[in-house]
Design a protein around this motif. Structure first.
Motif, mmCIF file in Angstrom:
data_model
loop_
_atom_site.group_PDB
_atom_site.id
_atom_site.type_symbol
_atom_site.label_atom_id
_atom_site.label_comp_id
_atom_site.label_asym_id
_atom_site.label_seq_id
_atom_site.Cartn_x
_atom_site.Cartn_y
_atom_site.Cartn_z
ATOM 1 N N PRO A 136 0.797 -1.237 0.000
ATOM 2 C CA PRO A 136 0.000 0.000 0.000
ATOM 3 C C PRO A 136 0.823 1.277 0.000
ATOM 4 C CG PRO A 136 -0.135 -1.132 2.130
ATOM 5 C CD PRO A 136 0.559 -2.059 1.193
ATOM 6 N N ASP A 137 2.140 1.184 0.283
ATOM 7 C CA ASP A 137 2.989 2.383 0.259
ATOM 8 C C ASP A 137 2.885 3.116 -1.068
ATOM 9 O OD1 ASP A 137 3.801 2.146 2.800
ATOM 10 O OD2 ASP A 137 5.871 1.565 2.373
ATOM 11 N N PHE A 138 2.757 2.354 -2.169
ATOM 12 C CA PHE A 138 2.656 2.986 -3.485
ATOM 13 C C PHE A 138 1.458 3.923 -3.535
ATOM 14 C CE2 PHE A 138 5.122 -0.785 -4.840
ATOM 15 C CZ PHE A 138 6.130 -0.140 -5.529
ATOM 16 N N PHE A 139 0.286 3.443 -3.108
ATOM 17 C CA PHE A 139 -0.932 4.243 -3.201
ATOM 18 C C PHE A 139 -0.899 5.433 -2.249
ATOM 19 C CE2 PHE A 139 -5.334 5.104 -1.824
ATOM 20 C CZ PHE A 139 -5.838 5.545 -3.033
ATOM 21 N N TRP A 140 -0.465 5.190 -1.007
ATOM 22 C CA TRP A 140 -0.449 6.283 -0.042
ATOM 23 C C TRP A 140 0.584 7.335 -0.409
ATOM 24 C CZ3 TRP A 140 -4.862 6.034 1.718
ATOM 25 C CH2 TRP A 140 -5.443 4.862 2.158
ATOM 26 N N ARG A 141 1.710 6.902 -0.931
ATOM 27 C CA ARG A 141 2.703 7.887 -1.383
ATOM 28 C C ARG A 141 2.152 8.695 -2.559
ATOM 29 N NH1 ARG A 141 6.898 9.721 1.424
ATOM 30 N NH2 ARG A 141 7.741 10.402 -0.580
ATOM 31 N N PHE A 142 1.289 8.065 -3.358
ATOM 32 C CA PHE A 142 0.635 8.789 -4.454
ATOM 33 C C PHE A 142 -0.262 9.892 -3.902
ATOM 34 C CE2 PHE A 142 -3.219 8.951 -7.261
ATOM 35 C CZ PHE A 142 -2.641 9.721 -8.260
ATOM 36 N N LEU A 143 -1.024 9.580 -2.841
ATOM 37 C CA LEU A 143 -1.869 10.605 -2.224
ATOM 38 C C LEU A 143 -1.021 11.755 -1.680
ATOM 39 C CD1 LEU A 143 -4.628 8.646 -0.270
ATOM 40 C CD2 LEU A 143 -4.767 9.714 -2.519
ATOM 41 N N PRO B 221 11.246 7.557 4.466
ATOM 42 C CA PRO B 221 9.904 7.347 5.030
ATOM 43 C C PRO B 221 9.848 7.816 6.484
ATOM 44 C CG PRO B 221 10.705 5.371 3.916
ATOM 45 C CD PRO B 221 11.862 6.301 3.998
ATOM 46 N N ILE B 222 8.735 8.451 6.864
ATOM 47 C CA ILE B 222 8.563 8.951 8.221
ATOM 48 C C ILE B 222 7.481 8.148 8.939
ATOM 49 C CG2 ILE B 222 8.004 10.962 9.653
ATOM 50 C CD1 ILE B 222 8.816 12.780 7.432
ATOM 51 N N ARG B 223 7.743 7.803 10.214
ATOM 52 C CA ARG B 223 6.735 7.199 11.073
ATOM 53 C C ARG B 223 6.231 8.300 12.019
ATOM 54 N NH1 ARG B 223 6.682 3.722 7.307
ATOM 55 N NH2 ARG B 223 8.432 2.257 7.261
ATOM 56 N N PHE B 224 4.932 8.610 11.959
ATOM 57 C CA PHE B 224 4.381 9.723 12.724
ATOM 58 C C PHE B 224 3.766 9.245 14.033
ATOM 59 C CE2 PHE B 224 4.508 11.448 8.449
ATOM 60 C CZ PHE B 224 4.914 12.763 8.664
ATOM 61 N N LEU B 225 3.900 10.076 15.087
ATOM 62 C CA LEU B 225 3.151 9.901 16.315
ATOM 63 C C LEU B 225 1.871 10.722 16.164
ATOM 64 C CD1 LEU B 225 3.551 8.595 19.184
ATOM 65 C CD2 LEU B 225 4.235 10.872 19.955
ATOM 66 N N THR C 12 -6.941 3.322 7.844
ATOM 67 C CA THR C 12 -6.322 2.492 6.807
ATOM 68 C C THR C 12 -5.014 3.109 6.333
ATOM 69 O OG1 THR C 12 -8.523 1.813 6.066
ATOM 70 C CG2 THR C 12 -6.695 1.393 4.565
ATOM 71 N N PHE C 13 -5.048 4.397 6.111
ATOM 72 C CA PHE C 13 -3.853 5.133 5.694
ATOM 73 C C PHE C 13 -2.765 5.032 6.761
ATOM 74 C CE2 PHE C 13 -1.421 9.066 5.987
ATOM 75 C CZ PHE C 13 -0.845 9.132 4.725
ATOM 76 N N CYS C 14 -3.151 5.223 8.033
ATOM 77 C CA CYS C 14 -2.186 5.224 9.124
ATOM 78 C C CYS C 14 -1.522 3.862 9.292
ATOM 79 C CB CYS C 14 -2.870 5.638 10.428
ATOM 80 S SG CYS C 14 -3.369 7.369 10.460
ATOM 81 N N ARG C 15 -2.306 2.804 9.168
ATOM 82 C CA ARG C 15 -1.726 1.462 9.287
ATOM 83 C C ARG C 15 -0.720 1.195 8.177
ATOM 84 N NH1 ARG C 15 -6.943 -2.401 10.784
ATOM 85 N NH2 ARG C 15 -6.933 -1.987 13.038
ATOM 86 N N ALA C 16 -1.074 1.620 6.963
ATOM 87 C CA ALA C 16 -0.165 1.413 5.829
ATOM 88 C C ALA C 16 1.143 2.171 6.034
ATOM 89 C CB ALA C 16 -0.837 1.868 4.535
#
Length: 624
Positions: free
Chosen positions: A424-431, A478-482, A495-499
């Motif tokens: 899913p990284d591909f799709f979320w990075r697209f957003l 890639p960043i992991r957000f709190l 869904t976005f956050c889990r991906a």
């Protein structure tokens, strides 16, 4: 890198000889293969031992077969030995093969030429892993997209020019003599270029090589499957070659039966498609912000579906049986066909370049050539499948070629949906890419201050609901957000956050806070980049309040570099709280100009919430 930097790359020894070597290789392959196919197709009756149709189909199989047989072994050898040396050995072998081919051309020994075509496929199978595995050793990470873009551009233009030259040679009176001289001359030029390629040290010199092709093939394919993202890149690249083979194979009959074109019309379609891929490949560097950006891959795949389907709807119902070249080019009903075909190629270039760059970058150095070999095996499998699929659709199910193009467009949508579901990284990075390139005009300052390796803690002011997306789009890693748990639990957002592996936190629950901080420290110890909005919630007045003590607790356990980041220009946007609740008011302005300013990293043991607040205020221009 900019377009000027791409041109500069072509002037440097670490890239130019390599670029010319691979371009002349692709060029000569297509001169030889297409001259041979044309001569076989028009050979006088009684010259060939079997029908020309059977030999032409046999030729296609003979060229692909070595990729199944030898790619895995080639990958192992490429990891074990110097890649530049392997490329020179392969190019020397090409001179020997083409010298034998020259004799066979002159004596019109077509069956020998078929055997030599198999050897040319073998030479290409050994050349491929070295060609792509060498790039990450000679180029920096930020140059990989530019390098791959130039390689794909050179390859497709070389294929185009080789195919066109083959047609010219085959129509000459002394075609066999001209072909004989040409293929040897181009092989020699390719070898001379390879002599200037700088050394590329072995990635795994201690590896023991034994000739076990079946074992090597199974082992190589298993290596490619270890990393899910790498494997999806391999499948995406192979799917591109599936589509490419389907389109290219149908161009002759498409031009003849549906566009009223002559033999020259096929070359025009091939030119538009190849030039489109070259343009798309070069566009990648600009669209991706001069870095490896998976977010533009869905953009390319969407274009493939839209313009692939457009080919069917643009195809006219009726046209004269045969148009002259000038009539074909200028016919008003064909303009939309040409536009769709060119944009289909552009979309393909945008789609494939980031996949190659990601595959090269993510692969372990000691396994990189083997992963590329696995990619070549999958490419060959998909190209064979494309021939079977075309026969099924066009001969068995009797679809027309335009209908076949529509089927490919729909199938592409389904295949991409599968790949993006698996990764899913591909799709979320697209957003992320879409937001940062449409709703906002984003400028970055001092991104190089973010360390390229190791755990990093980013601390930023929190102005709008778009902050995380814009930071993710700006950061080269890639960043992991709190993130606040209430926002995290919104259905679509979750869904976005889990991906994106977001870390949820409920600031009112001590257990949730401790669990989140433990996860943050674990991510930092695993060399990830973690971003914290220290105030824990979106600002109501655009100002930075006192930071929570969480920053001090994190840095005490994980003394990683802390990077302060200031966001400018988002206060007053529709996603901020200025003038009322976010999303429920008209914004002050649209198309906001946003600045993301990265401060100098601070050692974890020296970082404090108070000092970081003052630093961010200074970056925003609120302290002098």
């Amino acid at each position: 890198m900019s377009g000027k930097s791409q041109s500069r790359l072509l002037t440097q020894r670490r890239f130019l000889p390599y670029f010319l070597t691979q371009a002349f290789g692709a060029f000569n392959d297509n001169v030889y293969k297409n001259v041979l196919l044309i001569l076989i197709a028009f050979a006088p009756a009684g010259t060939l031992p079997v029908s020309s149709d059977l030999i032409i189909n046999l030729a296609a199989g003979l060229f692909i077969l070595p990729f199944f047989l030898f790619s895995a072994s080639a990958g192992v050898l490429t990891d074990k030995y110097d890649k530049a040396t392997i490329m020179r050995i392969v190019k020397m072998a090409e001179i020997v093969i083409m010298s034998l081919a020259a004799i066979a051309f002159i004596s019109e020994q077509y069956m020998i030429l078929l055997v030599l075509l198999f050897l040319m496929g073998t030479q290409s199978a050994f050349f491929g892993p070295a060609k792509y595995a060498l790039l990450p050793q000679h180029l920096q990470k930020e140059e990989l997209v530019s390098g791959n873009a130039l390689v794909e551009t050179g390859t497709f233009l070389a294929i185009l020019m080789g195919t066109l030259l083959a047609g010219v040679i085959a129509n000459q009176a002394g075609a066999t003599y001209i072909a004989a001289v040409s293929v040897v001359a181009f092989a020699i030029i390719g070898y001379l270029c390879s002599r200037w390629i700088p050394s590329a040290k072995p990635s795994n010199p201690d590896m023991v090589f034994t000739w076990r092709p079946i074992y090597h093939t199974r082992h190589t394919l298993a290596i490619a499957r270890k990393d899910k993202t790498i494997f999806q890149c391999v499948l995406g690249i192979s799917w591109f070659w599936f589509l490419g083979a389907c389109y290219l194979t149908q161009f002759p009959n498409f031009a003849k039966l549906h566009l009223g074109g002559s033999a020259a019309a096929v070359s025009i379609l091939l030119t538009l498609f190849s030039v489109g891929i070259a343009i798309g490949s070069l566009l990648c560097d600009k669209l991706s912000g001069h870095r490896i950006e998976p977010g533009i891959v869905p953009l390319g795949s969407l274009g493939i579906t839209v313009f692939g389907a457009g080919l069917m709807f643009a195809t006219p119902d009726t046209l004269p049986d045969s148009l002259s070249v000038m009539e074909f080019i200028t016919h008003p009903e064909l303009i939309s066909v040409f536009v769709n075909l060119t944009l289909l190629g552009v979309s393909g270039g945008i789609f494939i370049v980031p996949l190659y760059a990601m595959m090269q970058h993510r692969a372990l150095e000691q396994e990189r050539a083997q992963i590329i070999a696995a990619n070549n095996i999958w490419n060959a499998i998909f190209m064979v499948a494309s021939a079977i699929f075309a026969i099924l659709c066009l001969s068995v199910l009797t679809f027309s070629i335009p209908e076949f193009f529509l089927i490919l467009a729909v199938l592409n949508l389904l295949v991409m949906a599968y790949i993006y579901t698996q990764t899913p990284d591909f799709f979320w990075r697209f957003l992320v890419w879409l937001v940062s390139h449409t709703m906002y005009r984003v400028k970055h300052q001092d991104l190089a201050n973010i360390p390229a390796k190791g755990g990093v803690l980013i601390v930023a002011n929190h102005v709008s609901y778009m902050d995380a997306l814009l930071l993710a789009g700006a950061c080269p890693r890639p960043i992991r957000f709190l993130m606040d748990q209430d926002i995290y639990n919104i259905p679509f957002i979750k869904t976005f956050c889990r991906a994106c592996k977001v870390i949820p936190i409920d600031a009112t629950d001590r257990r949730s806070v401790m669990k989140a901080f433990i996860e943050v420290n674990k991510r930092l110890e695993d060399s990830d980049v973690v971003c914290v909005f220290p105030e824990g919630r979106l600002t109501h007045d655009g100002e930075i309040g006192p930071f929570m003590r969480g920053i001090d607790l994190i840095t005490k356990r994980s003394p990683v570099p802390v990077v302060p980041v200031a966001l400018q220009g988002l206060w007053g946007s529709i996603f901020s709280r200025e003038g009322g609740r976010a999303l429920l008011k008209l914004p002050k302005r649209f198309w906001s100009k946003v600045n993301i300013i990265v401060g100098t990293p601070v050692a974890g043991e020296d970082a404090s919430s108070t000092n970081l607040r003052e630093t961010i205020l200074t970056l925003r221009g609120e302290r002098r």
